[in-house]
Design a protein around this motif. Structure first.
Motif, mmCIF file in Angstrom:
data_model
loop_
_atom_site.group_PDB
_atom_site.id
_atom_site.type_symbol
_atom_site.label_atom_id
_atom_site.label_comp_id
_atom_site.label_asym_id
_atom_site.label_seq_id
_atom_site.Cartn_x
_atom_site.Cartn_y
_atom_site.Cartn_z
ATOM 1 N N VAL A 1 0.856 -1.178 0.000
ATOM 2 C CA VAL A 1 0.000 0.000 0.000
ATOM 3 C C VAL A 1 0.899 1.236 0.000
ATOM 4 C CG1 VAL A 1 -0.262 0.247 2.527
ATOM 5 C CG2 VAL A 1 -2.102 0.998 1.019
ATOM 6 N N SER A 2 0.444 2.267 -0.698
ATOM 7 C CA SER A 2 1.209 3.513 -0.770
ATOM 8 C C SER A 2 0.925 4.379 0.456
ATOM 9 C CB SER A 2 0.835 4.284 -2.037
ATOM 10 O OG SER A 2 -0.467 4.850 -1.895
ATOM 11 N N ALA A 3 1.622 5.478 0.560
ATOM 12 C CA ALA A 3 1.419 6.421 1.665
ATOM 13 C C ALA A 3 0.061 7.115 1.579
ATOM 14 C CB ALA A 3 2.543 7.459 1.671
ATOM 15 N N THR A 4 -0.619 6.973 0.439
ATOM 16 C CA THR A 4 -1.946 7.580 0.287
ATOM 17 C C THR A 4 -3.070 6.539 0.321
ATOM 18 O OG1 THR A 4 -1.791 7.472 -2.129
ATOM 19 C CG2 THR A 4 -1.031 9.509 -1.070
ATOM 20 N N GLY A 5 -2.720 5.276 0.584
ATOM 21 C CA GLY A 5 -3.735 4.230 0.686
ATOM 22 C C GLY A 5 -4.016 3.477 -0.601
ATOM 23 N N MET A 6 -3.236 3.711 -1.642
ATOM 24 C CA MET A 6 -3.432 2.957 -2.882
ATOM 25 C C MET A 6 -2.898 1.548 -2.671
ATOM 26 S SD MET A 6 -4.896 3.001 -5.734
ATOM 27 C CE MET A 6 -5.338 4.723 -5.701
ATOM 28 N N ARG A 7 -3.781 0.567 -2.806
ATOM 29 C CA ARG A 7 -3.491 -0.829 -2.516
ATOM 30 C C ARG A 7 -3.057 -1.575 -3.772
ATOM 31 N NH1 ARG A 7 -6.850 -4.357 -3.934
ATOM 32 N NH2 ARG A 7 -6.628 -6.475 -3.245
ATOM 33 N N LEU A 8 -2.061 -2.434 -3.607
ATOM 34 C CA LEU A 8 -1.645 -3.323 -4.688
ATOM 35 C C LEU A 8 -2.140 -4.722 -4.347
ATOM 36 C CD1 LEU A 8 0.098 -3.794 -7.283
ATOM 37 C CD2 LEU A 8 1.941 -4.480 -5.719
ATOM 38 N N GLY A 9 -2.954 -5.274 -5.240
ATOM 39 C CA GLY A 9 -3.445 -6.642 -5.063
ATOM 40 C C GLY A 9 -2.677 -7.595 -5.954
ATOM 41 N N ARG A 10 -3.267 -8.735 -6.202
ATOM 42 C CA ARG A 10 -2.600 -9.767 -7.011
ATOM 43 C C ARG A 10 -2.787 -9.559 -8.507
ATOM 44 N NH1 ARG A 10 0.009 -14.277 -4.481
ATOM 45 N NH2 ARG A 10 -0.392 -14.110 -2.265
ATOM 46 N N GLY A 11 -3.650 -8.635 -8.898
ATOM 47 C CA GLY A 11 -3.772 -8.311 -10.312
ATOM 48 C C GLY A 11 -5.045 -8.752 -10.990
ATOM 49 N N GLY A 12 -5.924 -9.431 -10.284
ATOM 50 C CA GLY A 12 -7.165 -9.898 -10.896
ATOM 51 C C GLY A 12 -8.292 -8.880 -10.878
ATOM 52 N N GLY A 13 -8.171 -7.858 -10.045
ATOM 53 C CA GLY A 13 -9.208 -6.825 -9.971
ATOM 54 C C GLY A 13 -10.416 -7.196 -9.124
ATOM 55 N N SER A 14 -10.406 -8.375 -8.501
ATOM 56 C CA SER A 14 -11.556 -8.831 -7.715
ATOM 57 C C SER A 14 -11.892 -7.866 -6.586
ATOM 58 C CB SER A 14 -11.278 -10.219 -7.123
ATOM 59 O OG SER A 14 -11.052 -11.164 -8.136
ATOM 60 N N TYR A 15 -10.886 -7.457 -5.835
ATOM 61 C CA TYR A 15 -11.144 -6.570 -4.700
ATOM 62 C C TYR A 15 -11.421 -5.141 -5.136
ATOM 63 C CZ TYR A 15 -10.779 -9.932 -1.005
ATOM 64 O OH TYR A 15 -11.040 -10.992 -0.161
ATOM 65 N N ASP A 16 -10.871 -4.708 -6.261
ATOM 66 C CA ASP A 16 -11.221 -3.375 -6.758
ATOM 67 C C ASP A 16 -12.708 -3.325 -7.089
ATOM 68 O OD1 ASP A 16 -8.697 -2.066 -6.588
ATOM 69 O OD2 ASP A 16 -8.038 -3.185 -8.351
ATOM 70 N N ARG A 17 -13.234 -4.385 -7.699
ATOM 71 C CA ARG A 17 -14.675 -4.450 -7.987
ATOM 72 C C ARG A 17 -15.491 -4.478 -6.702
ATOM 73 N NH1 ARG A 17 -15.079 -9.136 -12.461
ATOM 74 N NH2 ARG A 17 -12.859 -9.359 -12.188
ATOM 75 N N ALA A 18 -15.040 -5.288 -5.744
ATOM 76 C CA ALA A 18 -15.769 -5.382 -4.468
ATOM 77 C C ALA A 18 -15.737 -4.052 -3.721
ATOM 78 C CB ALA A 18 -15.172 -6.496 -3.611
ATOM 79 N N SER B 1 -0.723 3.183 -9.862
ATOM 80 C CA SER B 1 -2.186 3.016 -9.878
ATOM 81 C C SER B 1 -2.744 3.288 -11.265
ATOM 82 C CB SER B 1 -2.847 3.929 -8.856
ATOM 83 O OG SER B 1 -2.649 5.279 -9.186
ATOM 84 N N GLU B 2 -3.907 2.706 -11.471
ATOM 85 C CA GLU B 2 -4.658 2.887 -12.705
ATOM 86 C C GLU B 2 -6.057 3.341 -12.316
ATOM 87 O OE1 GLU B 2 -3.596 -0.374 -15.692
ATOM 88 O OE2 GLU B 2 -2.928 -1.231 -13.784
ATOM 89 N N PRO B 3 -6.845 3.857 -13.271
ATOM 90 C CA PRO B 3 -8.161 4.410 -12.936
ATOM 91 C C PRO B 3 -9.096 3.462 -12.185
ATOM 92 C CG PRO B 3 -7.541 5.047 -15.155
ATOM 93 C CD PRO B 3 -6.501 4.078 -14.677
ATOM 94 N N HIS B 4 -8.981 2.150 -12.428
ATOM 95 C CA HIS B 4 -9.884 1.195 -11.767
ATOM 96 C C HIS B 4 -9.462 0.846 -10.336
ATOM 97 C CE1 HIS B 4 -6.745 -1.523 -13.297
ATOM 98 N NE2 HIS B 4 -7.041 -2.256 -12.234
ATOM 99 N N ASP B 5 -8.245 1.203 -9.935
ATOM 100 C CA ASP B 5 -7.733 0.840 -8.616
ATOM 101 C C ASP B 5 -8.464 1.609 -7.517
ATOM 102 O OD1 ASP B 5 -5.834 -0.950 -9.610
ATOM 103 O OD2 ASP B 5 -4.342 0.634 -9.871
ATOM 104 N N ARG B 6 -8.705 0.926 -6.394
ATOM 105 C CA ARG B 6 -9.409 1.512 -5.259
ATOM 106 C C ARG B 6 -8.463 1.614 -4.068
ATOM 107 N NH1 ARG B 6 -14.441 3.508 -6.827
ATOM 108 N NH2 ARG B 6 -14.982 2.274 -8.661
ATOM 109 N N ALA B 7 -8.467 2.774 -3.441
ATOM 110 C CA ALA B 7 -7.647 2.995 -2.245
ATOM 111 C C ALA B 7 -8.368 2.469 -1.014
ATOM 112 C CB ALA B 7 -7.365 4.491 -2.091
ATOM 113 N N VAL B 8 -7.611 2.241 0.046
ATOM 114 C CA VAL B 8 -8.156 1.862 1.341
ATOM 115 C C VAL B 8 -7.883 2.994 2.329
ATOM 116 C CG1 VAL B 8 -7.999 -0.640 0.975
ATOM 117 C CG2 VAL B 8 -6.029 0.609 1.918
ATOM 118 N N LEU B 9 -8.574 2.945 3.459
ATOM 119 C CA LEU B 9 -8.425 3.997 4.466
ATOM 120 C C LEU B 9 -7.336 3.698 5.487
ATOM 121 C CD1 LEU B 9 -12.180 4.826 5.116
ATOM 122 C CD2 LEU B 9 -10.541 6.028 3.647
#
Length: 191
Positions: free
Chosen positions: A130-147, A172-180
């Motif tokens: 995760v970045s200092a701004t909360g941008m999360r890196l997953g495994r690459g399937g996009g499952s959690y970004d959708r969720a 990050s890419e436009p579809h990526d979701r940050a966490v808090l």
């Protein structure tokens, strides 16, 4: 391949190599410490429903956390990976409520639908960094970004990581979701 995709692949490889070097003892100690930090947060203490996951391999462990959440009467939702890569959700009622699934996953037997995650007061997700701004890196399937796109604004979202996986330069890419927040053996980092 876009530059951000190549950078994500390189970072995934780096983090996974580091995880493979951790001993089972260290993974267990880290899992307990991470769970204790999470259980002490005001968000988790007041949550009636927590969406979480069953860790596999070198991921930060979740078994102690799941047991503690259930012991305190919280409803726990766990993901079920669908054929299209999206996540359905089911209720965790102990290890007996899980079945083996593809990719080595353990999943709940019941199905509440993809929108069930929106009912959670807290959403705990896996990740690699995760970045200092909360941008999360997953495994690459996009499952959690959708969720995460289905999670109402204001719901506390937190990624479980190792101490050395927080504050990294995550492309990050436009579809990526940050966490808090991020939960690690050393504590909670809020973004």
């Amino acid at each position: 391949m876009p530059a951000s995709s190549a950078a994500k692949t390189a970072l995934r490889d780096q983090v996974l190599a580091g995880r493979r070097r951790r001993s089972l003892l260290a993974l267990g100690e880290d899992a307990r410490a991470t769970a204790e930090h999470l259980l002490a947060t005001p968000e988790v203490r007041r949550a009636a429903t927590v969406a979480a996951y069953v860790s596999i391999g070198g991921e930060p462990g979740t078994s102690f956390l799941l047991d503690a959440l259930a012991a305190t009467g919280r409803r726990v939702l766990l993901p079920r990976l669908l054929a299209d890569g999206d996540l359905d959700w089911g209720t965790w009622r102990g290890d007996g409520s899980l079945v083996r699934a593809r990719m080595g996953l353990l999943e709940p037997v019941d199905s509440l639908g993809v929108d069930a995650i929106a009912t959670a007061d807290v959403v705990l997700v896996p990740g690699l960094a995760v970045s200092a701004t909360g941008m999360r890196l997953g495994r690459g399937g996009g499952s959690y970004d959708r969720a995460l796109a289905r999670v109402p604004v204001g719901t506390w979202t937190c990624v479980l990581l190792g101490d050395d996986e927080v504050g990294l330069d995550v492309p990050s890419e436009p579809h990526d979701r940050a966490v808090l927040a991020a939960a690690t053996p050393s504590g909670i980092t809020r973004f």
